[in-house]
Motif scaffolding. Structure first.
Motif, PDB file in Angstrom:
ATOM      1  N   PHE A  30       0.838  -1.205   0.000  1.00 15.71           N
ATOM      2  CA  PHE A  30       0.000   0.000   0.000  1.00 15.71           C
ATOM      3  C   PHE A  30       0.866   1.246   0.000  1.00 15.71           C
ATOM      4  CE2 PHE A  30      -2.800   3.240   1.680  1.00 15.71           C
ATOM      5  CZ  PHE A  30      -4.038   2.932   1.129  1.00 15.71           C
ATOM      6  N   GLU A  31       1.997   1.223   0.704  1.00 16.38           N
ATOM      7  CA  GLU A  31       2.842   2.419   0.851  1.00 16.38           C
ATOM      8  C   GLU A  31       3.836   2.617  -0.290  1.00 16.38           C
ATOM      9  OE1 GLU A  31       1.159   1.480   4.769  1.00 16.38           O
ATOM     10  OE2 GLU A  31       2.283   0.275   3.322  1.00 16.38           O
ATOM     11  N   VAL A  60       0.014  -3.697   4.193  1.00 21.50           N
ATOM     12  CA  VAL A  60      -0.163  -2.359   4.762  1.00 21.50           C
ATOM     13  C   VAL A  60       0.752  -2.240   5.975  1.00 21.50           C
ATOM     14  CG1 VAL A  60      -1.802  -0.665   5.631  1.00 21.50           C
ATOM     15  CG2 VAL A  60      -2.558  -2.396   3.969  1.00 21.50           C
ATOM     16  N   ALA A  63      -0.858   3.052   9.687  1.00 24.35           N
ATOM     17  CA  ALA A  63      -2.260   3.467   9.739  1.00 24.35           C
ATOM     18  C   ALA A  63      -2.531   4.541   8.686  1.00 24.35           C
ATOM     19  CB  ALA A  63      -2.592   4.000  11.142  1.00 24.35           C
ATOM     20  N   HIS A  64      -3.742   4.512   8.105  1.00 19.28           N
ATOM     21  CA  HIS A  64      -4.111   5.468   7.063  1.00 19.28           C
ATOM     22  C   HIS A  64      -5.545   5.933   7.311  1.00 19.28           C
ATOM     23  CE1 HIS A  64      -0.614   4.663   4.442  1.00 19.28           C
ATOM     24  NE2 HIS A  64      -0.719   3.426   4.919  1.00 19.28           N
ATOM     25  N   ALA A  65      -5.743   7.254   7.175  1.00 17.82           N
ATOM     26  CA  ALA A  65      -7.084   7.837   7.216  1.00 17.82           C
ATOM     27  C   ALA A  65      -7.491   8.143   5.776  1.00 17.82           C
ATOM     28  CB  ALA A  65      -7.096   9.099   8.067  1.00 17.82           C
ATOM     29  N   LEU A  66      -8.684   7.730   5.382  1.00 18.76           N
ATOM     30  CA  LEU A  66      -9.157   7.888   4.006  1.00 18.76           C
ATOM     31  C   LEU A  66     -10.585   8.409   4.007  1.00 18.76           C
ATOM     32  CD1 LEU A  66      -7.902   4.444   2.604  1.00 18.76           C
ATOM     33  CD2 LEU A  66      -6.780   6.670   2.312  1.00 18.76           C
ATOM     34  N   MET A  69     -13.123   4.080   0.412  1.00 18.41           N
ATOM     35  CA  MET A  69     -12.317   3.036  -0.222  1.00 18.41           C
ATOM     36  C   MET A  69     -13.238   1.982  -0.830  1.00 18.41           C
ATOM     37  SD  MET A  69      -9.031   0.874   1.188  1.00 18.41           S
ATOM     38  CE  MET A  69      -9.819   0.277   2.671  1.00 18.41           C
ATOM     39  N   PHE A  77      -5.779  -7.882   2.537  1.00 20.49           N
ATOM     40  CA  PHE A  77      -4.885  -6.903   3.128  1.00 20.49           C
ATOM     41  C   PHE A  77      -4.045  -7.637   4.164  1.00 20.49           C
ATOM     42  CE2 PHE A  77      -7.712  -2.962   2.363  1.00 20.49           C
ATOM     43  CZ  PHE A  77      -7.025  -2.685   1.185  1.00 20.49           C
ATOM     44  N   LEU A  79      -1.885  -6.826   7.240  1.00 25.57           N
ATOM     45  CA  LEU A  79      -1.707  -5.685   8.129  1.00 25.57           C
ATOM     46  C   LEU A  79      -0.547  -5.930   9.084  1.00 25.57           C
ATOM     47  CD1 LEU A  79      -5.463  -5.017   8.995  1.00 25.57           C
ATOM     48  CD2 LEU A  79      -4.104  -4.043   7.131  1.00 25.57           C
ATOM     49  N   PHE A  85      -7.010   1.182   8.934  1.00 24.27           N
ATOM     50  CA  PHE A  85      -7.677   2.176   8.093  1.00 24.27           C
ATOM     51  C   PHE A  85      -8.761   2.845   8.941  1.00 24.27           C
ATOM     52  CE2 PHE A  85      -6.216  -0.868   4.818  1.00 24.27           C
ATOM     53  CZ  PHE A  85      -5.452   0.007   4.050  1.00 24.27           C
ATOM     54  N   THR A  86      -8.788   4.175   8.890  1.00 22.72           N
ATOM     55  CA  THR A  86      -9.818   4.931   9.604  1.00 22.72           C
ATOM     56  C   THR A  86     -10.463   5.922   8.645  1.00 22.72           C
ATOM     57  OG1 THR A  86      -8.205   6.590  10.313  1.00 22.72           O
ATOM     58  CG2 THR A  86      -8.610   4.723  11.799  1.00 22.72           C
TER      59      THR A  86
END
Length: 484
Positions: A30-31, A60, A63-66, A69, A77, A79, A85-86
Motif C-alpha cells: 500500500f505504501e 499495509v 495506519a491510514h485515514a481515508l 475506499m 490486506f 496488516l 484504516f480509519t
C-alpha cells in the motif's frame, strides 16, 4: 502483522526472515508510491479505488485515514502491527490539500520470466555489489537450483506463465518463511494467500536440493528463452542496442549480441566450476588492466550438428562470456586480451583443472566475429594423427608415380624401385602366359594403374574363337621372375 481477507475478513499473524540468491523486486504494498496511478500514496482526502474484478494481495505497513475506499471482490490486506484504516474526520491534513480518486495499479502483467524484475542478493539478503561477474539473460531469472526470496513484509502478484508445466526451484521464501521441502511448499499452496500471489499456467515446485554436479548444472530456462527475451526487449524499447562491433557474438542464453569474446570449454569429470570461476577472478579478472571487464561463466547445452543438420541431442559445455566497457574501435579489445590469457592458461594447466579443450571466438570494434582459436589440451595425440595422415598421403603418391613409370633412373631403363617377387597361387582358371602387347592407343577405355585386363591380339569385330583364353595380369607381380 495481520491479514484481512475479502470478503471473509480473516486475520492472521506472520513473521519475517532473511533472503538468499535471487530476489523479486516489485511489490504490491500500500505504501509503495509506484503502485498508485497518481505516483503517490493516498492521503486523507482521497478516495481509494481497487478494481472489483482484479485479484490483489496488499501489505499495509502503517495506519491510514481515508475519505472512502472501494474494495475488490477477491483479495487480501496484510496488516503489519499498528496498521489500520480509519475514516477521515475532516481535519486539516498538511500533506493532502486537495482530494481525488487514487487507483491501485494493475499487477497482472508482472511476469516471472522478466529478467528486469529480479536481482541477485547475498545470503544476508543485501543486494550483491556490482563486480566482475554477470549472468546471461536466461540466468537472470531463477534457475532450477536457485533459492528465491520475496522480501519480508511485502505483498506481490506474479504471472508464472511458462513453456514448461513445472518450474523447479531449490527453495522459496515468502513473507519471512523459507519453504525448502516439497511438503512445506505444498502446504503453503493450500493456504489462502498463494492463489492471490501466483497465477499462470506454470506450477512452481520446490525440490530442496541443490546442483549435484561439481562441474555445474544448466539453468533450465532455455524453453522459456523466447519469453525471457520478449520481456527484456519490451522493457528496452523492443530492440537490442546497437553494438559497436560489426558482427557481434551471440552467447547461448543471451538475448542480444555482444562485443568481446566467448570461450567454450570441454571438460572431464575432474572439472570444478566454482573453483575454476574463483581462479579466474583471483588470478586474471582482478588485474588492473582488466578493470571494466565482466565475465559470465556457466554450464550450457549446445545443440550438436552433423553435415548442417541439428541433432536433438545437446552436448554440455562450459561457456565463458567476456565483455568490457570500451567504446568505438576499442570495444571488446580488453575482453579479447583476457580471453587470450585464459586460453594460454588452459594450454599450461588445462589437464590438471579438468579441461580437455577450449575454443575462443572474438568480436571487437575493429574486427568482425568469427576469429576462432582453439586449443586441445592433448596436442600430442593430434600431432600423431596428422603425422600418420601425411605419411600415408606421401607413400600413396610415391606408389602411384611408381606404377605410372614416372620413377626411373637417368638412363630411363631400370626403375628406381626393384620389382617385388611374384608369389602367386595358381587357380584352375589361371594360366601363366607371356604378356602380350597392350592395346593400341586408339582403343577406347581408360587405364587402371592397379588392375588391367588385356585380351590377346584379335579382331574384336569377328566372332571370338572358342579356345580364346583370357588371363589377368597382377601389376604387383612379375611372372617372369618366378620362372626358373
Amino acid at each position: 502483522m495481520e491479514r484481512l481477507l475479502f470478503p471473509l475478513g480473516i486475520l492472521q499473524l506472520l513473521a519475517a526472515s532473511a533472503a538468499v540468491y535471487k530476489q523479486w523486486i516489485p511489490n504490491t504494498n500500500f505504501e509503495t508510491a509506484s503502485n498508485w496511478d497518481k505516483g503517490r500514496v493516498p492521503c486523507a482526502r482521497d478516495v481509494v479505488h481497487f478494481e472489483k474484478d482484479k485479484v490483489v494481495s496488499v501489505f499495509v505497513r502503517s495506519a491510514h485515514a481515508l475519505t472512502d475506499m472501494y474494495l475488490p471482490l477477491n483479495g487480501e490486506f496484510l496488516l503489519a502491527a499498528g496498521a489500520a484504516f480509519t475514516a477521515f474526520d475532516g481535519s486539516w491534513d498538511p500533506g493532502c490539500d486537495s482530494g481525488g480518486t487514487a487507483r491501485f495499479a494493475d499487477a497482472e502483467h508482472r511476469a516471472w520470466f522478466d529478467p528486469t524484475l529480479w536481482q541477485d542478493v547475498l545470503p544476508s539478503g543485501e543486494p550483491r555489489p556490482s563486480g566482475p561477474l554477470f549472468s546471461v539473460d536466461e540466468e537472470r531469472v531463477p534457475c532450477r537450483y536457485d533459492d528465491v526470496i520475496f522480501q519480508p513484509e511485502t505483498s506481490f502478484r506474479v504471472n508464472t506463465d511458462s513453456s514448461q508445466p513445472v518450474i523447479h526451484l531449490r527453495s522459496i521464501s515468502v513473507m519471512g518463511q523459507e519453504l525448502n521441502t516439497p511438503s512445506s511448499w505444498a502446504g503453503y499452496l493450500g493456504g489462502p494467500s498463494a492463489p492471490l500471489q501466483f497465477h499462470g499456467n506454470g506450477t512452481l515446485q520446490v525440490t530442496g536440493t541443490g546442483c549435484p554436479d561439481k562441474s555445474g548444472c544448466a539453468c533450465g530456462n532455455t524453453p522459456d528463452g523466447p519469453r525471457i527475451c520478449a520481456a527484456l526487449l519490451r522493457a528496452s524499447g523492443r530492440q537490442c542496442p546497437e553494438p559497436a562491433c560489426q558482427s557481434p557474438l551471440q552467447p547461448l542464453g543471451h538475448c542480444c549480441g555482444v562485443c568481446g569474446a566467448t570461450i567454450n570449454l570441454e571438460f572431464t569429470p575432474d572439472f570444478d566450476l566454482q573453483k575454476y570461476q574463483d581462479r579466474l577472478v583471483q588470478e586474471l579478472l582482478s588485474q588492473p588492466k582488466y578493470a571494466g571487464v565482466q565475465m559470465a561463466i556457466s554450464k550450457v547445452h549446445k545443440a550438436q550438428t552433423l553435415l548442417g543438420i541439428v541433432s536433438r541431442s545437446a552436448a554440455p559445455l562450459i561457456q565463458i562470456v567476456l565483455i568490457d566497457d570500451r567504446a568505438g574501435a576499442q570495444a571488446g579489445t580488453a575482453a579479447e586480451q583476457l580471453a587470450a590469457d585464459i586460453m594460454q592458461s588452459i594450454a599450461q594447466h588445462g589437464e590438471a583443472l579438468g579441461i580437455s579443450s577450449g575454443k575462443m571466438e572474438v568480436a571487437t570494434g575493429s574486427t568482425a566475429s568469427g576469429q576462432v582459436g582453439s586449443h586441445p589440451v592433448s596436442r600430442i595425440t593430434a600431432g600423431t594423427v596428422m603425422g600418420l595422415l601425411f605419411s600415408l598421403l606421401f607413400l600413396g603418391g610415391i606408389f602411384f608415380l611408381y606404377r605410372k613409370g614416372k620413377l626411373r633412373d637417368v638412363d630411363g631403363d631400370a626403375q628406381l624401385f626393384p620389382r617385388i617377387p611374384a608369389l602367386r597361387r595358381h587357380q584352375p582358371w589361371q594360366r601363366m602366359e607371356d604378356p602380350v602387347s597392350p592395346a593400341p592407343a586408339s582403343d577406347k577405355g581408360f587405364d587402371n594403374p592397379m588392375f588391367s585386363v588385356e585380351p590377346p591380339d584379335a579382331d574384336l569385330g569377328e566372332e571370338t574363337p572358342k579356345d580364346l583364353q583370357v588371363f589377368y595380369l597382377n601389376p604387383l607381380y612379375d611372372a617372369s621372375e618366378t620362372e626358373t
